[in-house]
Design a protein around this motif. Structure first.
Motif, PDB file in Angstrom:
ATOM      1  N   HIS A   1      27.632  65.029  79.041  1.00 16.73           N
ATOM      2  CA  HIS A   1      28.055  65.597  80.314  1.00 16.73           C
ATOM      3  C   HIS A   1      28.686  66.940  80.157  1.00 16.73           C
ATOM      4  O   HIS A   1      28.161  67.668  80.695  1.00 16.73           O
ATOM      5  N   PRO A   2      29.408  67.218  79.580  1.00 18.23           N
ATOM      6  CA  PRO A   2      29.942  68.437  79.270  1.00 18.23           C
ATOM      7  C   PRO A   2      28.864  69.461  78.588  1.00 18.23           C
ATOM      8  O   PRO A   2      28.977  70.789  79.012  1.00 18.23           O
ATOM      9  N   LEU A   3      28.133  69.118  77.662  1.00 24.76           N
ATOM     10  CA  LEU A   3      27.077  70.020  76.888  1.00 24.76           C
ATOM     11  C   LEU A   3      26.229  70.257  77.854  1.00 24.76           C
ATOM     12  O   LEU A   3      25.694  71.509  77.843  1.00 24.76           O
TER      13      LEU A   3
ATOM     14  N   LEU B   1      26.612  61.067  90.888  1.00 24.90           N
ATOM     15  CA  LEU B   1      25.417  62.083  90.479  1.00 24.90           C
ATOM     16  C   LEU B   1      26.033  63.198  91.125  1.00 24.90           C
ATOM     17  O   LEU B   1      25.872  64.152  90.525  1.00 24.90           O
ATOM     18  N   VAL B   2      26.173  63.458  92.451  1.00 23.31           N
ATOM     19  CA  VAL B   2      26.773  64.713  92.998  1.00 23.31           C
ATOM     20  C   VAL B   2      27.875  65.237  92.594  1.00 23.31           C
ATOM     21  O   VAL B   2      27.759  66.430  92.460  1.00 23.31           O
ATOM     22  N   SER B   3      28.802  64.434  92.213  1.00 23.82           N
ATOM     23  CA  SER B   3      29.939  65.007  91.062  1.00 23.82           C
ATOM     24  C   SER B   3      29.725  65.643  90.261  1.00 23.82           C
ATOM     25  O   SER B   3      30.201  66.717  89.746  1.00 23.82           O
ATOM     26  N   ARG B   4      28.880  64.781  89.281  1.00 25.68           N
ATOM     27  CA  ARG B   4      28.685  65.595  87.887  1.00 25.68           C
ATOM     28  C   ARG B   4      27.807  66.559  88.259  1.00 25.68           C
ATOM     29  O   ARG B   4      27.791  67.713  87.225  1.00 25.68           O
ATOM     30  N   GLY B   5      26.923  66.686  89.290  1.00 29.58           N
ATOM     31  CA  GLY B   5      26.172  68.123  89.548  1.00 29.58           C
ATOM     32  C   GLY B   5      27.094  69.215  89.824  1.00 29.58           C
ATOM     33  O   GLY B   5      26.913  70.351  89.264  1.00 29.58           O
ATOM     34  N   VAL B   6      27.973  68.851  90.625  1.00 29.33           N
ATOM     35  CA  VAL B   6      29.128  69.846  91.015  1.00 29.33           C
ATOM     36  C   VAL B   6      29.836  70.511  89.816  1.00 29.33           C
ATOM     37  O   VAL B   6      30.027  71.610  89.513  1.00 29.33           O
TER      38      VAL B   6
ATOM     39  N   THR C   1      34.447  70.873  82.273  1.00 28.71           N
ATOM     40  CA  THR C   1      33.850  69.576  82.650  1.00 28.71           C
ATOM     41  C   THR C   1      34.375  68.546  81.778  1.00 28.71           C
ATOM     42  O   THR C   1      34.769  67.324  82.232  1.00 28.71           O
ATOM     43  N   LEU C   2      34.976  68.968  80.704  1.00 26.55           N
ATOM     44  CA  LEU C   2      35.406  67.996  79.649  1.00 26.55           C
ATOM     45  C   LEU C   2      36.773  67.660  80.277  1.00 26.55           C
ATOM     46  O   LEU C   2      37.328  66.469  80.244  1.00 26.55           O
ATOM     47  N   ALA C   3      37.729  68.804  80.726  1.00 26.25           N
ATOM     48  CA  ALA C   3      38.808  68.297  81.266  1.00 26.25           C
ATOM     49  C   ALA C   3      38.822  67.265  82.738  1.00 26.25           C
ATOM     50  O   ALA C   3      39.623  66.718  82.810  1.00 26.25           O
TER      51      ALA C   3
ATOM     52  N   GLY D   1      34.413  68.343  92.123  1.00 21.26           N
ATOM     53  CA  GLY D   1      33.805  67.279  91.166  1.00 21.26           C
ATOM     54  C   GLY D   1      34.641  66.372  90.549  1.00 21.26           C
ATOM     55  O   GLY D   1      34.421  65.384  90.481  1.00 21.26           O
ATOM     56  N   THR D   2      35.907  66.921  90.215  1.00 22.71           N
ATOM     57  CA  THR D   2      36.749  65.740  89.531  1.00 22.71           C
ATOM     58  C   THR D   2      37.241  64.981  90.565  1.00 22.71           C
ATOM     59  O   THR D   2      37.486  63.647  90.189  1.00 22.71           O
ATOM     60  N   ALA D   3      37.509  65.333  91.924  1.00 22.62           N
ATOM     61  CA  ALA D   3      38.017  64.272  93.003  1.00 22.62           C
ATOM     62  C   ALA D   3      36.808  63.143  93.091  1.00 22.62           C
ATOM     63  O   ALA D   3      37.047  61.991  93.142  1.00 22.62           O
ATOM     64  N   GLY D   4      35.454  63.692  93.171  1.00 26.63           N
ATOM     65  CA  GLY D   4      34.436  62.854  93.300  1.00 26.63           C
ATOM     66  C   GLY D   4      34.236  61.947  92.456  1.00 26.63           C
ATOM     67  O   GLY D   4      33.862  60.750  92.520  1.00 26.63           O
ATOM     68  N   LEU D   5      34.391  62.510  91.166  1.00 28.84           N
ATOM     69  CA  LEU D   5      34.044  61.570  90.081  1.00 28.84           C
ATOM     70  C   LEU D   5      35.228  60.537  89.591  1.00 28.84           C
ATOM     71  O   LEU D   5      34.930  59.286  89.420  1.00 28.84           O
TER      72      LEU D   5
END
Length: 372
Positions: free
Chosen positions: A218-220, A53-58, A229-231, A71-75
């Motif tokens: 999520h990208p939208l 959740l936090v990673s997607r928020g970032v 975000t897509l990348a 965000g990428t590292a967390g996800l």
């Protein structure tokens, strides 16, 4: 199928005694399961969900490079946790004893394109029953690689390092295809089979759900950060796939791990089944953090012996299992991650080439036990 059987020194009586000792280890853990174990898996699930959740928020601000990296590292870590320590182990039934309908092998669905029920059949029922038996265990090379010198070589095998790399990058899709047994079911007649069609539709629905979640919704939600975000999501999936593939390769494919012929398991006893798990698996040594990130599959030998025991107990079990290896003079194949990865890939390259030496037939294990 090595020229020298590493278990040839064991008598039939010793193998059955080994089986009884392993049963005792398993029974001891089952009898001691309790609230501490339940608290562990609940804590892991909570931490994974918060991290995602936090990673997607970032990633909502991923248009800025620091936010993208964080965000990428967390996800990536969250997806690895979901697949390895949580999903894989829950679907093995390791936590069914808790009687929690939310954490149960019959209700859990994971962040993966392979539907849970299909994965459980191909992995739990087939792979763990027929570990490293050529022609029975489809996990052995995933149908795209030559895994033993005694297998007939074809020019196709020259490309297996490439096939293996591609499989690593898109591992979740490779698993879904493997669960469907596409290799044999793509034949026109088999494609019309109602059971296969139903399973293929289920995979299609799961893929659409995953793609919609990861690459559309999520990208939208990120607005101007749509493309970053897509990348980021693609990168996180790539990292998760390569990591999962590497861990599984290290547990099943390094030098020293044995493979078996179909005839060798005819009339197999409990002790012989245990022995095959011991000789057909390898471990990865390392820190507690590394064990956690592998879903404790760094204890692959212990997992293959006791696939339904809680993963957080494998470290303590490993001490007792290793003592049995020493007692029965068997090789406990283990090593740090870089060593095991190198060993597995070296084997992939070696078996992609035709044999340089003539085959040496392995003595029939069943005949040896009769003679003993």
């Amino acid at each position: 199928m090595t020229a020298i059987d590493p278990t040839a020194h064991l008598t039939a009586e010793q193998i059955e005694e080994l089986g009884r000792e392993l049963d005792a280890i398993r029974d001891e853990v089952i009898a001691s399961r309790g609230e501490q174990d339940a608290a562990y898996i609940r804590k892991v699930i909570s931490a994974q969900r918060k991290l995602e959740l936090v990673s997607r928020g970032v990633l909502l601000f991923s248009i800025f490079p620091p936010a993208w990296l964080l965000g990428t590292a967390g996800l990536s870590v969250a997806k690895i946790m979901d697949n390895m320590e949580i999903g894989h182990n829950i679907l093995h039934g390791q936590w069914d004893w808790m009687r929690d309908p939310k954490i149960h092998s019959t209700t859990w669905e994971w962040d993966h394109v392979s539907p849970a029920d299909q994965w459980k059949h191909s992995h739990n029922e087939l792979h763990h029953t027929y570990t490293n038996v050529i022609g029975k265990d489809n996990d052995l090379g995933y149908g795209i690689m030559r895994v033993d010198e005694d297998q007939k070589w074809h020019p196709f095998h020259l490309g297996q390092p490439l096939w293996n790399f591609i499989n690593a990058c898109f591992f979740e899709y490779g698993i879904a295809a493997y669960d469907l047994e596409l290799g044999k079911n793509l034949h026109k007649r088999r494609r019309k089979n109602p059971e296969f069609r139903a399973r293929a539709k289920a995979v299609g629905r799961k893929i659409r759900k995953q793609v919609l979640k990861d690459y559309v919704i999520h990208p939208l939600l990120s607005g101007p950060s749509f493309l970053p975000t897509l990348a980021a999501t693609f990168t996180a999936n790539l990292v998760r796939n390569i990591w999962s593939h590497s861990v599984i390769m290290c547990g099943h494919f390094p030098e020293g791990v044995q493979v078996f012929e179909r005839r060798s398991i005819k009339g197999e006893t409990r002790g012989q089944w245990y022995l095959r798990q011991m000789m057909g698996s390898a471990n990865i040594s390392g820190s507690k953090a590394m064990h956690f990130m592998t879903g404790n599959l760094s204890h692959q030998i212990e997992h293959h012996l006791f696939p339904d025991l809680p993963s957080n107990r494998y470290a303590e079990v490993a001490v007792k299992v290793r003592a049995l290896f020493e007692k029965y003079e068997l090789e406990y194949v283990t090593g740090p991650l870089p060593k095991q990865v190198f060993s597995a890939w070296r084997k992939v390259f070696r078996l992609s080439l035709p044999n340089k030496k003539p085959k040496v037939k392995t003595p029939d294990r069943e005949q040896e036990l009769v003679a003993a």
